[in-house]
Design an enzyme around this catalytic site. Structure first.
Site, mmCIF file in Angstrom:
data_model
loop_
_atom_site.group_PDB
_atom_site.id
_atom_site.type_symbol
_atom_site.label_atom_id
_atom_site.label_comp_id
_atom_site.label_asym_id
_atom_site.label_seq_id
_atom_site.Cartn_x
_atom_site.Cartn_y
_atom_site.Cartn_z
ATOM 1 N N HIS A 356 58.492 7.886 -8.901
ATOM 2 C CA HIS A 356 58.655 8.825 -7.790
ATOM 3 C C HIS A 356 57.906 10.131 -7.961
ATOM 4 C CE1 HIS A 356 61.898 6.608 -5.704
ATOM 5 N NE2 HIS A 356 62.132 6.148 -6.931
ATOM 6 N N LYS A 544 63.634 21.624 1.975
ATOM 7 C CA LYS A 544 63.383 20.717 0.860
ATOM 8 C C LYS A 544 63.656 21.502 -0.420
ATOM 9 C CE LYS A 544 59.002 20.230 2.303
ATOM 10 N NZ LYS A 544 58.689 18.828 2.298
ATOM 11 N N ARG A 545 63.667 20.832 -1.568
ATOM 12 C CA ARG A 545 63.844 21.573 -2.808
ATOM 13 C C ARG A 545 62.729 22.611 -2.969
ATOM 14 N NH1 ARG A 545 67.957 20.202 -6.529
ATOM 15 N NH2 ARG A 545 66.916 21.689 -7.888
ATOM 16 N N LYS A 550 55.353 22.300 -3.642
ATOM 17 C CA LYS A 550 55.675 22.110 -2.226
ATOM 18 C C LYS A 550 55.196 23.286 -1.370
ATOM 19 C CE LYS A 550 59.764 19.292 -3.358
ATOM 20 N NZ LYS A 550 59.566 17.973 -2.712
ATOM 21 N N THR A 652 60.295 12.416 2.325
ATOM 22 C CA THR A 652 61.100 11.627 3.259
ATOM 23 C C THR A 652 61.627 12.533 4.369
ATOM 24 O OG1 THR A 652 62.903 11.874 1.670
ATOM 25 C CG2 THR A 652 61.815 9.730 1.768
ATOM 26 N N LYS A 656 62.227 12.122 8.630
ATOM 27 C CA LYS A 656 63.425 12.497 9.395
ATOM 28 C C LYS A 656 63.044 13.406 10.569
ATOM 29 C CE LYS A 656 65.750 11.991 5.079
ATOM 30 N NZ LYS A 656 65.965 12.658 3.785
HETATM 31 C C1 26Q Z 1 64.648 13.921 -15.323
HETATM 32 C C2 26Q Z 1 65.027 14.143 -16.636
HETATM 33 C C3 26Q Z 1 65.937 15.146 -16.949
HETATM 34 C C4 26Q Z 1 66.493 15.910 -15.929
HETATM 35 C C5 26Q Z 1 66.118 15.689 -14.612
HETATM 36 C C6 26Q Z 1 65.185 14.691 -14.314
HETATM 37 C C7 26Q Z 1 64.770 14.454 -12.910
HETATM 38 C C8 26Q Z 1 65.722 14.460 -11.899
HETATM 39 C C9 26Q Z 1 65.352 14.264 -10.583
HETATM 40 C C10 26Q Z 1 63.461 14.216 -12.567
HETATM 41 C C11 26Q Z 1 63.096 13.999 -11.245
HETATM 42 C C12 26Q Z 1 64.042 14.020 -10.244
HETATM 43 C C13 26Q Z 1 63.738 13.811 -8.830
HETATM 44 C C14 26Q Z 1 62.587 13.434 -8.338
HETATM 45 C C15 26Q Z 1 62.381 13.282 -6.888
HETATM 46 O O1 26Q Z 1 63.276 13.545 -6.103
HETATM 47 N N1 26Q Z 1 61.208 12.821 -6.460
HETATM 48 C C16 26Q Z 1 60.963 12.634 -5.046
HETATM 49 O O2 26Q Z 1 61.254 11.295 -4.713
HETATM 50 C C17 26Q Z 1 61.181 11.088 -3.310
HETATM 51 C C18 26Q Z 1 61.643 9.672 -3.034
HETATM 52 O O3 26Q Z 1 60.709 8.751 -3.465
HETATM 53 C C19 26Q Z 1 59.772 11.336 -2.819
HETATM 54 O O4 26Q Z 1 59.776 11.207 -1.424
HETATM 55 C C20 26Q Z 1 59.306 12.738 -3.220
HETATM 56 O O5 26Q Z 1 57.960 12.904 -2.879
HETATM 57 C C21 26Q Z 1 59.511 12.944 -4.710
HETATM 58 O O6 26Q Z 1 59.206 14.285 -5.062
#
Ligand code: 26Q
Length: 812
Positions: A356, A544-545, A550, A652, A656
């Site tokens: 992702h 968004k975050r 971004k 995503t 929406k």
């Molecule tokens: C990993 C290790 C330790 C702590 C946290 C994490 C961690 C947690 C969440 C790493 C990444 C995330 C989240 C990633 C994320 O949300 N990616 C998004 O995924 C969406 C669904 O596929 C995409 O649409 C977005 O582009 C992408 O940024």
């Protein structure tokens, strides 16, 4: 066969629940009790159906999909379940009879914040589609006691507060104590050979009990129910009695607290790796409990694990659950006595991996020491996987030590989870065409040469029923009146709407509905932000975050540019705008938090300036979350998708917005590209560098943000102003310095200054178009009509057909 519910039937049930569970008559009950009673009524129905669905799975011996994800951002359940089960009207009627407004009761439910953003929300959207498509879908995650923090803004700064969602969320969960599993953390491993077999002894570990809580996930208009299993960590002992007897009371409770800390809190980092050992334990906890559970069920059904891969798919959502690979190896070998080869075949034929993100700081690498300390047997297995795999690589790249060490799973004292995931799975996919290409050509280019057949793409999708039908009932009704009900389960039928492009009445109706939705959002903003927004202004939204890639900063720089334009010439005509932000920053991410502060400083200046009047307002919506997204998406007119090209895997939110008729202003990044293809370039506002240009410029090291500052007087004025500050005692020198001070290749990592001009021009085109409502509304219609391909039903059907090899009832 499930019951059908009448208004009176539901009313009676609610009254019964209130009496039996709260000893209250309706007249004495408060809103929360009413909500809980409603949840119980619906849950009863869900549980019955879930039991039937589970029994059917067992009976049919279907291949099951197990979706493992550290996050499931499911959003509220009451309305969703009532809608899916076709009970919404009856529930509404029942509540009205009892003197309640259904919307007020929905508002009682806390958002279960079991996720950060895109990744977690995607998992939730896919559960909905799995249920709807009649699949045997199982989700697995952690029952975090504290979900994503609640955001408060104080003096323009983000303050984090705990999220206690379980008060109202527990109503949807059924504990299954008899399915509890023991997960062993830490300790030591001894091995010896006995009768030609390796015997593994794990001693001195800390046992943690994983207790499952099951959430039934309803599908639309189907008896089928998917199951989301959330594991909670429990200590097997109530107290360390040995320490207790010694009088060391603190020690006596410490052990318990340590075990239970595993499911205490969700890590609030998004697209960033916080290499903390509790996170690693969480990942192993999820993986170990889940795979033990799946293996136990499988064995009870088939008497063997030899056919494991034939009957199970383990889908890992990003690398976070990648330890399932060595953990399943452990079970198959150590507990089942399988040979390495047979175990490996089963593992690598059952695991599928979705990536992702391409952000290097989010690619998981764990120190081998840490893995060794917390899961010693798993580390041994990872080492063995690595050795065998490096031998295999030798055939592809004979003598090429450099390349092989780059491709290794274990190297430089680290376990590279992405390499483990690619090697240990049968399928690797990205989440948009562009992103899958970047995986093949950049991130995993060497691995791709070895395993090219594993790689594929599945572009993300969103739950159409939640994001269109439930969030935007008026628009749904209008669509229904034109093209019938079919689109609700056959999203591609939305396409038929494009036949109405020259129907002025329909275009007017679209605009009316947008205006109603804008009014709803405006009322929320008036109440929570105390800002009166101009309903004739463009609702220009970026939710968004918060992350530098971004580029919320690019948006805010443009706001400043508009402000300066007004100040220079207050009487010049200007298309009014309301710029809306909603965003959480990871608590430890200073630059992101500073951006929130900057938005507030600017909002404060703009919103109180009499020269500005109702031409421009800046609104920051506090505590952005799924339930607020459901209010915001239908009201948006312009969707900001402005990441630096090549950085946003898919996005995503973009889908929406589009489905609700907003037009996109965006870069050629992630799924924006496919949105552009779907609607045609004339129905979207594209700007900025494309990926190859952005990558070449970054790689050259010659990018100099200051050149753009020097060359563009608008940008210069904006940055100079930010440097001077806003008279609110907040210093923004660091922000400006991060953009332009420091020489070529050293600043403005996401090339905001470079794309600024082209962004402003695109915003100019937006303003022009907004002055031609019939054109704008037509574009909006075309966006809605072409949004069907971004429905999660399509995405999940592709996963089922191309990756999981399971049947669905989806008709293309
Ligand atoms: C990993 C290790 C330790 C702590 C946290 C994490 C961690 C947690 C969440 C790493 C990444 C995330 C989240 C990633 C994320 O949300 N990616 C998004 O995924 C969406 C669904 O596929 C995409 O649409 C977005 O582009 C992408 O940024």
């Amino acid at each position: 066969m499930a019951k059908t519910y009448s208004k009176n039937g539901i009313k009676q049930e609610i009254v019964g629940k209130l009496r039996r569970h709260f000893s209250r008559e309706v007249t004495e009950a408060n809103a929360k009790q009413i909500y809980l009673a409603c949840a119980m009524v619906i849950r009863d129905e869900l549980v019955e159906r879930m039991m039937e669905a589970q029994a059917k799975i067992k009976e049919n011996e279907e291949r099951q999909v197990h979706y493992l994800c550290m996050e499931f951002l499911i959003g509220r359940s009451l309305r969703n379940n009532a809608f899916n089960l076709g009970m919404q009207e009856a529930l509404e009627g029942a509540l009205a009879d009892l003197g309640y407004e259904v919307a007020d009761i929905f508002e009682v439910e806390d958002d279960p914040g079991l996720g950060n953003g895109g990744l977690g929300r995607l998992a939730a959207c896919y559960m909905d589609s799995m249920a709807t498509l009649g699949m045997a879908g199982n989700g697995y995650s952690i029952r975090y006691e504290n979900g994503i923090f609640r955001q408060k803004i104080e003096n323009g700064a983000q303050i984090e507060q705990p999220d206690t969602w379980l008060e109202t969320g527990a109503a949807w969960q059924i504990p299954a104590m008899d399915d509890a599993r023991e997960v062993r953390i830490g300790g030591a491993v001894k091995t010896r050979w006995e009768d030609g077999r390796l015997v593994v002894e794990h001693t001195d570990y800390t046992p943690v009990i994983a207790v499952p809580y099951d959430m039934p996930i309803s599908g639309y208009n189907t008896e089928n129910i998917a199951r989301l299993r959330l594991w909670q960590a429990k200590s097997p002992i109530a107290l360390d009695m040995e320490a207790f007897s010694r009088g060391d009371y603190l020690k006596a409770v410490e052990k318990v607290a340590m075990a239970e800390s595993i499911s205490k809190v969700l890590y609030p980092e998004d697209n960033h790796l916080a290499g903390q050992s509790l996170r690693l334990k969480q990942q192993y906890f999820l993986v170990s409990a889940t795979i033990q559970d799946i293996c136990a069920k499988h064995k009870a059904r088939y008497g063997t694990l030899q056919n494991f891969a034939e009957k199970n798919v383990l889908h890992i959502n990003d690398t976070h659950p990648a330890l399932v690979i060595p953990e399943l190896m452990r079970i198959l070998m150590d507990e089942e006595g399988m040979s390495w080869e047979m175990a490996w075949n089963n593992v690598s034929q059952s695991v599928a991996y979705t990536n992702h993100t391409v952000m290097p700081e989010a690619l998981e690498c764990w120190p081998t020491d840490l893995v060794q300390a917390h899961m010693p047997r798993v580390m041994m297995i990872i080492n063995e996987i690595n050795e065998r795999y490096c031998k295999e690589l030798w055939n592809y790249y004979p003598g090429d030590f450099d390349r092989i060490s780059k491709l290794a799973i274990v190297a430089d004292g680290q376990v590279r989870m992405a390499n483990l995931a690619v090697v240990g799975s049968f399928s690797v996919n990205g989440v948009s065409e562009l992103h899958s290409g970047i995986l093949r050509e950049k991130v995993f280019s060497d691995l791709f040469r070895v395993y090219s057949t594993k790689f594929c793409n599945v572009t993300n999708g969103i739950a159409l029923r939640r994001w269109l039908c439930e969030a935007n009932p008026e628009l749904t009704e209008l669509i229904r009146s034109k093209i019938g009900n079919g689109f609700i389960t056959h999203p591609s039928e939305l396409q038929v709407l494009s036949n109405f492009g020259s129907d002025p009445k329909l275009l007017r109706q679209l605009k009316q509905i947008k205006d109603h939705n804008k009014q709803r959002l405006a009322a929320y903003i008036a109440e929570h932000n105390k800002i009166e927004v101009n309903l004739d202004s463009i609702f220009d939204v970026q939710v968004k975050r918060l992350h530098e890639y971004k580029r919320q900063m690019l948006n805010i720089l443009h706001v400043m540019a508009m402000y300066h334009q007004i100040k220079k010439n207050p009487s010049a005509p200007l298309v009014p705008r309301t710029i809306i932000f909603g965003s959480k920053a990871a608590p430890g991410y200073a630059a992101a938090k500073k951006t929130i502060q900057l938005i507030h400083s600017i909002a404060n200046m703009v919103n109180h300036d009499p020269d500005v009047g109702d031409k421009l307002k800046v609104v920051f919506i506090e505590d952005y979350r799924v339930s607020l997204a459901e209010l915001i998406m239908p009201a948006a007119e312009l969707s900001e998708q402005i990441s630096l090209a090549g950085k946003e895997a898919s996005g995503t939110g973009n889908m929406k917005f589009m489905m609700n008729g907003a037009l996109t202003i965006g870069t050629m990044d992630g799924a924006n590209i496919e949105i552009c293809q779907a609607v045609g370039p004339e129905n979207i506002f594209i700007f900025g560098m494309e990926t190859p240009e952005a990558e070449a410029l970054a790689a050259s090291g010659a990018y100099c943000a200051r050149d753009y500052y020097n060359a563009n007087p608008v940008l210069k004025d904006v940055l100079d102003h930010i440097r001077r500050g806003f008279g609110d005692h907040v210093d923004y020198n660091d922000v400006v310095a991060g953009l332009i001070d420091g020489g070529p290749g050293r600043t403005d990592r996401f090339m905001i200054c470079k794309d600024f001009e082209s962004y402003c021009l695109a915003q100019e085109r937006v303003a022009q178009m907004y002055q031609r409502p019939e054109n704008w509304n037509y574009m909006s219609l075309i966006n809605i009509a072409n949004s069907g391909r971004f429905a999660a039903d399509r995405a999940v059907a592709e996963y089922a057909q191309n990756i999981w090899r399971v049947h669905t009832n989806f008709a293309y």
